[in-house]
Scaffold this motif. Structure first.
Motif, PDB file in Angstrom:
ATOM      1  N   LYS A 277       0.844  -1.204   0.000  1.00 19.77           N
ATOM      2  CA  LYS A 277       0.000   0.000   0.000  1.00 19.77           C
ATOM      3  C   LYS A 277       0.874   1.248   0.000  1.00 19.77           C
ATOM      4  O   LYS A 277       1.674   1.461   0.904  1.00 19.77           O
ATOM      5  N   ASP A 282      -2.488  10.155   3.922  1.00 14.39           N
ATOM      6  CA  ASP A 282      -3.887   9.765   4.085  1.00 14.39           C
ATOM      7  C   ASP A 282      -4.596  10.729   5.025  1.00 14.39           C
ATOM      8  O   ASP A 282      -4.550  10.587   6.245  1.00 14.39           O
ATOM      9  N   LYS A 289     -10.085  12.813   8.470  1.00 15.57           N
ATOM     10  CA  LYS A 289      -9.625  12.387   9.795  1.00 15.57           C
ATOM     11  C   LYS A 289      -9.588  13.603  10.727  1.00 15.57           C
ATOM     12  O   LYS A 289      -9.394  14.724  10.270  1.00 15.57           O
ATOM     13  N   MET A 297       0.112  10.237   9.169  1.00 17.54           N
ATOM     14  CA  MET A 297      -0.365   9.513   7.993  1.00 17.54           C
ATOM     15  C   MET A 297       0.541   9.665   6.770  1.00 17.54           C
ATOM     16  O   MET A 297       0.245   9.178   5.695  1.00 17.54           O
ATOM     17  N   TYR A 299       3.137   8.050   6.871  1.00 19.45           N
ATOM     18  CA  TYR A 299       3.696   6.687   6.823  1.00 19.45           C
ATOM     19  C   TYR A 299       2.716   5.659   6.278  1.00 19.45           C
ATOM     20  O   TYR A 299       2.968   4.467   6.331  1.00 19.45           O
ATOM     21  N   ASP A 300       1.645   6.155   5.648  1.00 17.78           N
ATOM     22  CA  ASP A 300       0.648   5.238   5.107  1.00 17.78           C
ATOM     23  C   ASP A 300       1.142   4.563   3.811  1.00 17.78           C
ATOM     24  O   ASP A 300       0.392   3.837   3.170  1.00 17.78           O
ATOM     25  N   ASN A 357     -17.036   5.117   3.219  1.00 20.77           N
ATOM     26  CA  ASN A 357     -16.097   5.957   3.960  1.00 20.77           C
ATOM     27  C   ASN A 357     -14.848   6.122   3.090  1.00 20.77           C
ATOM     28  O   ASN A 357     -14.184   5.138   2.746  1.00 20.77           O
ATOM     29  N   ASP A 359     -12.149   7.188   3.886  1.00 21.38           N
ATOM     30  CA  ASP A 359     -10.928   6.909   4.649  1.00 21.38           C
ATOM     31  C   ASP A 359     -10.552   5.425   4.590  1.00 21.38           C
ATOM     32  O   ASP A 359      -9.466   5.047   5.014  1.00 21.38           O
ATOM     33  N   GLU A 361      -9.446   3.821   2.173  1.00 20.15           N
ATOM     34  CA  GLU A 361      -8.926   3.967   0.812  1.00 20.15           C
ATOM     35  C   GLU A 361      -7.877   2.913   0.460  1.00 20.15           C
ATOM     36  O   GLU A 361      -7.713   2.559  -0.693  1.00 20.15           O
ATOM     37  N   THR A 386      -0.527  -0.588   5.825  1.00 18.90           N
ATOM     38  CA  THR A 386      -0.990   0.070   7.059  1.00 18.90           C
ATOM     39  C   THR A 386      -2.495   0.258   6.870  1.00 18.90           C
ATOM     40  O   THR A 386      -2.955   1.343   6.582  1.00 18.90           O
ATOM     41  N   LEU A 387      -3.235  -0.839   7.039  1.00 17.03           N
ATOM     42  CA  LEU A 387      -4.610  -0.835   6.542  1.00 17.03           C
ATOM     43  C   LEU A 387      -5.658  -0.363   7.537  1.00 17.03           C
ATOM     44  O   LEU A 387      -6.590   0.336   7.164  1.00 17.03           O
ATOM     45  N   THR A 388      -5.521  -0.781   8.803  1.00 15.02           N
ATOM     46  CA  THR A 388      -6.598  -0.449   9.758  1.00 15.02           C
ATOM     47  C   THR A 388      -6.074  -0.028  11.129  1.00 15.02           C
ATOM     48  O   THR A 388      -5.171  -0.659  11.689  1.00 15.02           O
ATOM     49  N   GLY A 389      -6.686   1.016  11.672  1.00 13.12           N
ATOM     50  CA  GLY A 389      -6.411   1.395  13.054  1.00 13.12           C
ATOM     51  C   GLY A 389      -6.778   0.251  14.000  1.00 13.12           C
ATOM     52  O   GLY A 389      -6.165   0.086  15.060  1.00 13.12           O
TER      53      GLY A 389
END
Ligand code: BES
Ligand code: MN
Ligand code: ZN
Length: 509
Positions: A277, A282, A289, A297, A299-300, A357, A359, A361, A386-389
């Protein structure tokens, strides 16, 4: 930094700093003093007996990460000796040596020396699975990772008085194992540098490390290495029908890129595919956000950095295997051109997606990359993102979330994780979770609500994989360090480079 190996005696070696990784022999009984090994009598003498006294006094018990710095008495031999504890021999694993390498690099910086020698670790211990090769490799990785500094955006270096580590020698008592040690030094150095390269891609902010920038960095690697790099621009993406990737990119003035890196070491065999990714920033898009912490973000694109770094390491190591690295790269911003919540987009696979959403993405750009990969008829495919919190909530900062469809592949990644020190932990992709992604109006929606947010993201990706054996790594919790570790400063970790490379080498013939 130049790293070599040589034969020499610990008491006679001329070096500003001799480092000795030290296994605890006394086991768990912490009150027992460590014995002075027979072969260190001469060194103890050169240190005026302080080594023996420190051990007898129990000041140094070789506990994990414990260290002690001693100075020579005379004018010959090592000026300083740094003992670094790696914990009980029975529990010795490669990660302890990686930590010791990092600590050595850090201490060299504090003391202000540009060169050091390290006694080759004695790998005998643990459950017997730690080889000399693995021990030396981990030590060298730790040294290279621990020596990393990043001053690119400072007008003058942060600490001008501490020199960069320029020369490292791995010291062996005799010639036995010399071939193994020098090979391990080379592998450790390649991996450490590739990981540092990934860290540098991730630490650069969104206004510098744009999708076009990532593409240039990948292309630059192909100049010196056996890598073919092709970059798709928006025009080519439209022709390919990458509707999901283009929808995410629409809100930004930065053009998206789709980077294809090919390493051909395996003749006519089907390749392995790595996908990363590459969201260079982001903001969340129109589903913006909150401001607090949004700067992180940048580092996304750590999945992308892991793939690009791993492709560099793979090309340098030259395993007999074919590997394709795919990096979909975009910036996710709100604007008058952004995709809206509610929009329905058509992915590369033809699947229609209701965007609830903007976000969420990462899964959209990965969807197009995963279905694009079908043309290679890969043996297996692994993505990192780095897909999900929610992955941070589930496993925190010490494990990569692993999901996937094929038990063999999951086991390979599990083992590669243990060997590389980039450990993974599996979550299920059970059919029941698919319910959460049902759309009222399209084939699928891009969010599954709060419950099991990491799993539903994995379930979403699975829709685009087809019949290729596939695994997904959610590195949201591991790609950035909020606290420094022995070989890790605060900041980007470059996670995934070692894991990917280890897995690929394990699959080579
Ligand atoms: N890049 C984020 C995930 C992330 C969050 C990575 C924190 C590292 C630290 C991703 O694009 C995202 O925003 N995910 C959303 C998904 C949600 C809207 C379904 C999330 O996790 O909140
Ligand atoms: Mn997001
Ligand atoms: Zn994201």
């Amino acid at each position: 930094m130049k790293i070599t190996s040589r034969v020499g005696s610990l008491s006679e070696i001329e070096t500003p700093l001799l480092v000795i990784p030290w296994c605890q022999e006394s086991g768990v009984e912490e009150e027992v003093a460590e014995p002075l090994p027979e072969n260190l009598g001469d060194l103890d003498a050169a240190l005026g007996g302080t080594l023996g006294r420190a051990l007898t006094a129990g000041d140094f018990r070789a506990k994990k990460r414990q260290s002690l710095l001693l100075y020579r008495m005379g004018t010959q031999g090592p000026q300083r000796v740094l003992l670094i504890g790696v914990g009980p021999r029975a529990a010795l694993v490669a990660e302890r040596l990686r930590e010791a390498g990092g600590q050595a690099a850090g201490r060299a910086r504090e003391v202000g020396v540009a060169e050091l020698c390290v006694a080759a670790p004695d790998a005998a211990g643990g459950d017997g699975s730690l080889t000399l090769e693995a021990a030396v490799r981990a030590l060298v990785e730790g040294l290279v990772l621990g020596a990393w500094r990043f001053d690119e955006f400072r007008s003058s270096p942060e600490s001008p008085d501490s020199p960069a580590l320029e020369k490292v020698e791995i010291l062996m008592a005799d010639r036995a194992g010399q071939g193994v040690v020098s090979a391990a030094v080379q592998v450790g150095e390649v991996l450490g540098r590739a990981q540092n390269f990934a860290r540098e891609l991730a630490v650069r902010p969104g206004n510098v490390a744009t999708p076009a920038y990532l593409a240039e960095q990948a292309q630059a690697l192909s100049k010196d290495l056996d890598l073919e790099v092709t970059v798709l621009t928006p025009h080519a993406m439209r022709e390919e029908g990458m509707g999901a990737l283009l929808a995410v990119a629409a809100g930004s003035d930065e053009e998206p890129r789709f980077i294809v890196m090919e390493y051909k070491g395996g003749g006519k065999e089907a390749p392995l595919v790595l996908v990363g990714k590459g969201v260079t920033f982001d903001s969340g898009g129109l589903s913006l956000k909150p401001p607090a912490g949004m700067e992180s973000m940048k580092y996304d694109m750590s999945g992308a950095a892991a793939v690009i770094g791993a492709m560099k390491a793979i090309a340098e190591l030259g395993p007999k295997v074919n590997v394709v690295g795919l990096v979909p790269s975009v910036e996710n911003l709100p604007s008058a051109h952004s995709m809206r919540p509610g929009d329905i987009i058509r992915a590369h696979s033809g699947t229609t997606i209701e965007v609830l959403n903007t976000d969420a993405e990462g899964r959209l750009i990965l969807a197009d990359a995963l279905s694009y990969a079908a043309r290679y008829e890969p043996k297996a495919m692994v993505d990192a993102a780095t897909l999900t919190g929610a992955a941070v909530i589930a496993l925190g900062h010490h494990a990569i979330v692993l999901m996937g469809t094929e038990p063999d592949l999951l086991e390979q990644l599990q083992e590669a994780g243990e060997r590389s020190g980039e450990r993974v932990w599996q979550l299920p992709l059970w059919e029941e979770y698919r319910e959460q992604l049902k759309s009222d109006i399209a084939d699928i929606k891009n969010t599954g609500g709060r419950p099991a947010g990491t799993i539903t993201a994995g379930m979403f990706l699975r829709e685009f994989v087809g019949s290729i054996p596939w695994a997904h790594l959610d590195i949201a919790g591991t790609a950035w360090a909020n606290e420094a570790g022995p070989y890790q400063p605060k900041g980007p970790t470059g996670v995934g480079v070692r894991l990917f490379t280890e897995w690929v080498i394990g699959r080579a013939s």
